[in-house]
Write an enzyme that holds these catalytic residues in place. Structure first.
Site, PDB file in Angstrom:
ATOM      1  N   ASP A  30       0.857  -1.193   0.000  1.00 36.08           N
ATOM      2  CA  ASP A  30       0.000   0.000   0.000  1.00 36.08           C
ATOM      3  C   ASP A  30       0.893   1.243   0.000  1.00 36.08           C
ATOM      4  OD1 ASP A  30      -3.225   0.481   1.049  1.00 36.08           O
ATOM      5  OD2 ASP A  30      -1.838   2.188   1.039  1.00 36.08           O
ATOM      6  N   ILE A  31       0.517   2.221  -0.817  1.00 31.13           N
ATOM      7  CA  ILE A  31       1.304   3.442  -0.957  1.00 31.13           C
ATOM      8  C   ILE A  31       1.238   4.301   0.304  1.00 31.13           C
ATOM      9  CG2 ILE A  31      -0.466   5.009  -1.898  1.00 31.13           C
ATOM     10  CD1 ILE A  31       1.574   5.661  -4.151  1.00 31.13           C
ATOM     11  N   ASN A  86     -12.705  -3.449   2.597  1.00 30.43           N
ATOM     12  CA  ASN A  86     -13.684  -2.368   2.647  1.00 30.43           C
ATOM     13  C   ASN A  86     -14.604  -2.517   1.438  1.00 30.43           C
ATOM     14  OD1 ASN A  86     -12.478  -1.169   4.942  1.00 30.43           O
ATOM     15  ND2 ASN A  86     -10.930  -0.231   3.650  1.00 30.43           N
ATOM     16  N   GLY A  92     -16.324   2.338   3.561  1.00 28.13           N
ATOM     17  CA  GLY A  92     -15.055   3.065   3.518  1.00 28.13           C
ATOM     18  C   GLY A  92     -14.176   2.746   2.329  1.00 28.13           C
ATOM     19  N   GLN A  93     -14.741   2.087   1.318  1.00 26.91           N
ATOM     20  CA  GLN A  93     -13.925   1.743   0.140  1.00 26.91           C
ATOM     21  C   GLN A  93     -13.612   2.998  -0.671  1.00 26.91           C
ATOM     22  OE1 GLN A  93     -15.679  -1.256  -2.388  1.00 26.91           O
ATOM     23  NE2 GLN A  93     -13.830  -1.441  -3.664  1.00 26.91           N
ATOM     24  N   HIS A  99     -10.015  -5.571  -3.300  1.00 24.67           N
ATOM     25  CA  HIS A  99      -8.705  -5.811  -2.701  1.00 24.67           C
ATOM     26  C   HIS A  99      -8.852  -6.227  -1.251  1.00 24.67           C
ATOM     27  CE1 HIS A  99      -9.723  -1.512  -2.336  1.00 24.67           C
ATOM     28  NE2 HIS A  99      -9.116  -1.541  -1.159  1.00 24.67           N
ATOM     29  N   HIS A 101      -6.784  -5.980   2.212  1.00 19.42           N
ATOM     30  CA  HIS A 101      -5.639  -5.399   2.913  1.00 19.42           C
ATOM     31  C   HIS A 101      -5.055  -6.451   3.862  1.00 19.42           C
ATOM     32  CE1 HIS A 101      -6.464  -1.047   2.067  1.00 19.42           C
ATOM     33  NE2 HIS A 101      -7.709  -1.453   1.997  1.00 19.42           N
TER      34      HIS A 101
END
Ligand code: AMP
Ligand code: ZN
Length: 111
Positions: A30-31, A86, A92-93, A99, A101
């Protein structure tokens, strides 16, 4: 999905820090990590969210989940990790390409 950022990562148009890749799945860091280890597992095919899956996705979803502990271990999370999906705006997506997490390395979760 030409405007999907994760499809662009799959296509190699946007770089990522790759964790894993096979014919149908990709995993990358994740960035904006929320813990020392934070990566995501995505299907290469565009599926907007978990709410857009059906029986035909059962094998793919199973593969994503089975991969999670294997990659988590490789990333140093032998002690355990969190998985979050999410789903939808109410969930909260933010990126509408399915994906999971995988998060860990920061001690017990603060909840
Ligand atoms: P979500 O809220 O579950 O949709 O999470 C989307 C995640 O994608 C967020 O944690 C972002 O930090 C992450 N993200 C967005 N753009 C990128 C990118 N180009 N490379 C890696 N992670 C990204
Ligand atoms: Zn996509």
């Amino acid at each position: 999905m030409s405007d999907c950022i994760f499809c662009k990562i799959v296509a190699g148009e946007i770089p990522c820090r790759k964790v894993y890749e096979d014919g149908e799945l990709l995993a990358f860091h994740d960035i904006n990590p929320v813990a020392p280890v934070h990566f995501m597992i995505i299907p290469k095919a565009h599926i907007a969210s978990l709410a857009d899956t059906g029986e035909e996705h059962a094998t793919l979803l199973g593969r994503m989940l089975v991969l999670a502990p294997l990659l988590a271990r490789e990333q140093g999370l032998a002690d355990g990790f969190r998985t979050i999906i999410n789903t939808g705006r109410g969930g909260g997506q933010e990126v509408f390409h399915l994906h999971i997490h995988i998060i860990g390395g920061g001690g017990p979760r603060p909840m």
